[in-house]
Design a protein around this motif. Structure first.
Motif, PDB file in Angstrom:
ATOM      1  N   ALA A 190       0.829  -1.205   0.000  1.00 14.24           N
ATOM      2  CA  ALA A 190       0.000   0.000   0.000  1.00 14.24           C
ATOM      3  C   ALA A 190       0.866   1.258   0.000  1.00 14.24           C
ATOM      4  O   ALA A 190       0.598   2.220  -0.733  1.00 14.24           O
ATOM      5  CB  ALA A 190      -0.938  -0.002   1.203  1.00 14.24           C
ATOM      6  N   GLU A 191       1.909   1.261   0.805  1.00 13.49           N
ATOM      7  CA  GLU A 191       2.814   2.410   0.860  1.00 13.49           C
ATOM      8  C   GLU A 191       3.564   2.575  -0.464  1.00 13.49           C
ATOM      9  O   GLU A 191       3.786   3.700  -0.934  1.00 13.49           O
ATOM     10  CB  GLU A 191       3.809   2.234   2.009  1.00 13.49           C
ATOM     11  N   LEU A 192       3.950   1.449  -1.064  1.00 11.64           N
ATOM     12  CA  LEU A 192       4.647   1.498  -2.351  1.00 11.64           C
ATOM     13  C   LEU A 192       3.755   2.118  -3.426  1.00 11.64           C
ATOM     14  O   LEU A 192       4.168   3.037  -4.149  1.00 11.64           O
ATOM     15  CB  LEU A 192       5.071   0.097  -2.775  1.00 11.64           C
ATOM     16  N   PHE A 193       2.519   1.616  -3.528  1.00 13.68           N
ATOM     17  CA  PHE A 193       1.602   2.142  -4.539  1.00 13.68           C
ATOM     18  C   PHE A 193       1.280   3.610  -4.280  1.00 13.68           C
ATOM     19  O   PHE A 193       1.132   4.399  -5.222  1.00 13.68           O
ATOM     20  CB  PHE A 193       0.317   1.306  -4.575  1.00 13.68           C
ATOM     21  N   THR A 198       1.236   9.108  -5.944  1.00 15.07           N
ATOM     22  CA  THR A 198       1.372  10.512  -5.530  1.00 15.07           C
ATOM     23  C   THR A 198       2.471  11.204  -6.342  1.00 15.07           C
ATOM     24  O   THR A 198       2.374  12.395  -6.650  1.00 15.07           O
ATOM     25  CB  THR A 198       1.689  10.628  -4.032  1.00 15.07           C
ATOM     26  N   THR A 199       3.492  10.456  -6.704  1.00 16.32           N
ATOM     27  CA  THR A 199       4.529  11.010  -7.582  1.00 16.32           C
ATOM     28  C   THR A 199       3.950  11.302  -8.968  1.00 16.32           C
ATOM     29  O   THR A 199       4.188  12.370  -9.551  1.00 16.32           O
ATOM     30  CB  THR A 199       5.711  10.038  -7.708  1.00 16.32           C
ATOM     31  N   LYS A 200       3.159  10.357  -9.470  1.00 16.53           N
ATOM     32  CA  LYS A 200       2.575  10.525 -10.803  1.00 16.53           C
ATOM     33  C   LYS A 200       1.645  11.720 -10.868  1.00 16.53           C
ATOM     34  O   LYS A 200       1.664  12.494 -11.843  1.00 16.53           O
ATOM     35  CB  LYS A 200       1.820   9.250 -11.188  1.00 16.53           C
ATOM     36  N   ALA A 206      -0.669  10.685   2.761  1.00 22.41           N
ATOM     37  CA  ALA A 206      -0.107   9.646   3.623  1.00 22.41           C
ATOM     38  C   ALA A 206      -1.251   8.868   4.247  1.00 22.41           C
ATOM     39  O   ALA A 206      -2.352   9.400   4.465  1.00 22.41           O
ATOM     40  CB  ALA A 206       0.775  10.265   4.708  1.00 22.41           C
ATOM     41  N   PHE A 207      -1.006   7.588   4.522  1.00 21.07           N
ATOM     42  CA  PHE A 207      -1.997   6.769   5.207  1.00 21.07           C
ATOM     43  C   PHE A 207      -1.943   7.021   6.711  1.00 21.07           C
ATOM     44  O   PHE A 207      -0.853   7.136   7.288  1.00 21.07           O
ATOM     45  CB  PHE A 207      -1.720   5.280   4.982  1.00 21.07           C
ATOM     46  N   MET A 208      -3.096   7.094   7.349  1.00 19.83           N
ATOM     47  CA  MET A 208      -3.142   7.024   8.813  1.00 19.83           C
ATOM     48  C   MET A 208      -2.831   5.585   9.212  1.00 19.83           C
ATOM     49  O   MET A 208      -3.144   4.647   8.466  1.00 19.83           O
ATOM     50  CB  MET A 208      -4.531   7.429   9.314  1.00 19.83           C
ATOM     51  N   HIS A 232      -4.804   3.606  -6.222  1.00 18.43           N
ATOM     52  CA  HIS A 232      -4.887   4.513  -7.365  1.00 18.43           C
ATOM     53  C   HIS A 232      -6.128   5.403  -7.255  1.00 18.43           C
ATOM     54  O   HIS A 232      -6.065   6.631  -7.425  1.00 18.43           O
ATOM     55  CB  HIS A 232      -4.926   3.691  -8.659  1.00 18.43           C
ATOM     56  N   SER A 233      -7.253   4.781  -6.942  1.00 16.11           N
ATOM     57  CA  SER A 233      -8.502   5.518  -6.796  1.00 16.11           C
ATOM     58  C   SER A 233      -8.429   6.529  -5.653  1.00 16.11           C
ATOM     59  O   SER A 233      -8.900   7.666  -5.776  1.00 16.11           O
ATOM     60  CB  SER A 233      -9.665   4.546  -6.572  1.00 16.11           C
ATOM     61  N   LEU A 234      -7.839   6.127  -4.531  1.00 14.96           N
ATOM     62  CA  LEU A 234      -7.722   7.014  -3.375  1.00 14.96           C
ATOM     63  C   LEU A 234      -6.894   8.256  -3.705  1.00 14.96           C
ATOM     64  O   LEU A 234      -7.230   9.376  -3.315  1.00 14.96           O
ATOM     65  CB  LEU A 234      -7.093   6.268  -2.198  1.00 14.96           C
ATOM     66  N   VAL A 235      -5.800   8.045  -4.426  1.00 21.30           N
ATOM     67  CA  VAL A 235      -4.929   9.172  -4.765  1.00 21.30           C
ATOM     68  C   VAL A 235      -5.653  10.144  -5.690  1.00 21.30           C
ATOM     69  O   VAL A 235      -5.515  11.374  -5.567  1.00 21.30           O
ATOM     70  CB  VAL A 235      -3.621   8.668  -5.414  1.00 21.30           C
ATOM     71  N   ILE A 236      -6.446   9.617  -6.605  1.00 22.17           N
ATOM     72  CA  ILE A 236      -7.167  10.477  -7.544  1.00 22.17           C
ATOM     73  C   ILE A 236      -8.254  11.288  -6.838  1.00 22.17           C
ATOM     74  O   ILE A 236      -8.442  12.481  -7.099  1.00 22.17           O
ATOM     75  CB  ILE A 236      -7.799   9.634  -8.677  1.00 22.17           C
ATOM     76  N   THR A 237      -8.964  10.650  -5.909  1.00 18.80           N
ATOM     77  CA  THR A 237     -10.144  11.284  -5.318  1.00 18.80           C
ATOM     78  C   THR A 237      -9.870  12.055  -4.035  1.00 18.80           C
ATOM     79  O   THR A 237     -10.635  12.960  -3.690  1.00 18.80           O
ATOM     80  CB  THR A 237     -11.227  10.233  -5.042  1.00 18.80           C
ATOM     81  N   ARG A 238      -8.816  11.702  -3.298  1.00 18.17           N
ATOM     82  CA  ARG A 238      -8.550  12.326  -2.011  1.00 18.17           C
ATOM     83  C   ARG A 238      -7.706  13.593  -2.179  1.00 18.17           C
ATOM     84  O   ARG A 238      -6.723  13.607  -2.907  1.00 18.17           O
ATOM     85  CB  ARG A 238      -7.809  11.330  -1.099  1.00 18.17           C
ATOM     86  N   GLN A 239      -8.102  14.659  -1.518  1.00 17.30           N
ATOM     87  CA  GLN A 239      -7.377  15.921  -1.603  1.00 17.30           C
ATOM     88  C   GLN A 239      -6.236  16.013  -0.594  1.00 17.30           C
ATOM     89  O   GLN A 239      -5.343  16.821  -0.733  1.00 17.30           O
ATOM     90  CB  GLN A 239      -8.342  17.094  -1.412  1.00 17.30           C
ATOM     91  N   GLY A 240      -6.316  15.177   0.469  1.00 19.72           N
ATOM     92  CA  GLY A 240      -5.214  15.137   1.420  1.00 19.72           C
ATOM     93  C   GLY A 240      -5.522  15.871   2.711  1.00 19.72           C
ATOM     94  O   GLY A 240      -6.601  16.430   2.876  1.00 19.72           O
TER      95      GLY A 240
END
Length: 247
Positions: A190-193, A198-200, A206-208, A232-240
């Motif tokens: 999960a951390e790797l993906f 996030t780089t892309k 970051a994950f809690m 992938h979906s989380l990175v696209i949809t989550r603002q952080g």
């Protein structure tokens, strides 16, 4: 033999066992059967095996036996001569010839119909192929690695897979454990993906810790592929900036 550098990531004991087996079979020329559920990363492992073998500088040719129509698979594997069938306007080499000197990867071999299984058995025994519509045999020097998400022993008993071919493929067997059997690898993956995506997308996320704990407890029926798609979906949809269990 270093396999993790080829993209296989994990720190679980079960995955370490896979690496240990691969370390023994990679330097040999033996046939290998890789088993595991869909999404576990069978092709990734096979590519790592090839890269660690004496054939590493020779071709690696993958064939998805379940994705190619049955009436075309024979020609795809063995090639054909001009005029062998309608639209065969010129002779064409098959995947076995293209893999000469290297490795051919027969993915989802459990989907192959019995008539074609006989021809694969001949390649294993005689090291030669015959093009569709051809009249002579051609010698090929290939290492065959097969993979399946089916239980081939059950297929043998059901009469859908040849027993003699199963025994010839089953020289070296590597089972990739599903993700639910190695929850400690979920956090690592999960951390790797997350880093990759996030780089892309140029984001900072970051994950809690509680989120990672929740992910590790999930059963992951789609295995690593499902986890990758989720991140992938989380990175696209989550603002952080942090990914919570609610996300």
């Amino acid at each position: 033999m270093e396999l993790k550098s080829n993209g296989i990531i994990g720190q679980s004991a079960s995955l370490a066992g896979v690496f240990k087996i691969l370390g023994k079979v990679a330097p040999t020329d033996s046939t290998v059967l890789v088993t595991g559920e869909s999404g576990t990363g069978k092709e990734l492992l096979v590519r790592a095996l090839h890269a660690a073998s004496p054939r590493a500088d020779r071709p690696f040719v993958p064939v998805n036996c379940g994705a190619i129509p049955r009436d075309l698979l024979e020609s795809e594997l063995f090639g054909h001569e001009k005029g062998a069938f309608t639209h065969a306007l010129r002779s064409r080499p098959g995947r076995f010839e293209l893999a000469d000197g290297g490795t051919i990867f027969l993915d989802e071999i459990g989907e192959m119909e019995p008539g074609l299984q006989v021809k694969i058995l001949r390649v294993l025994q005689e090291k030669e192929i015959e093009r569709v519509g051809g009249t002579g045999c051609r010698k090929v020097d290939v290492r065959i690695i097969a993979a399946t998400n089916r239980n081939l022993e059950e297929c043998v008993e059901a009469g859908t897979f040849r027993r003699d071919l199963f025994y010839r493929l089953n020289v070296g067997t590597v089972r990739i454990p599903p993700l639910r059997e190695r929850p400690e690898d979920v956090r690592v993956l999960a951390e790797l993906f997350l880093r990759q995506y996030t780089t892309k997308y140029r984001k900072k996320l970051a994950f809690m810790d509680i989120t990672l704990d929740m992910l590790a407890q999930y059963r992951w029926p789609g295995n690593v592929r499902e986890l990758q798609n989720l991140v992938h979906s989380l990175v696209i949809t989550r603002q952080g900036p942090r990914i919570s269990p609610r996300d």
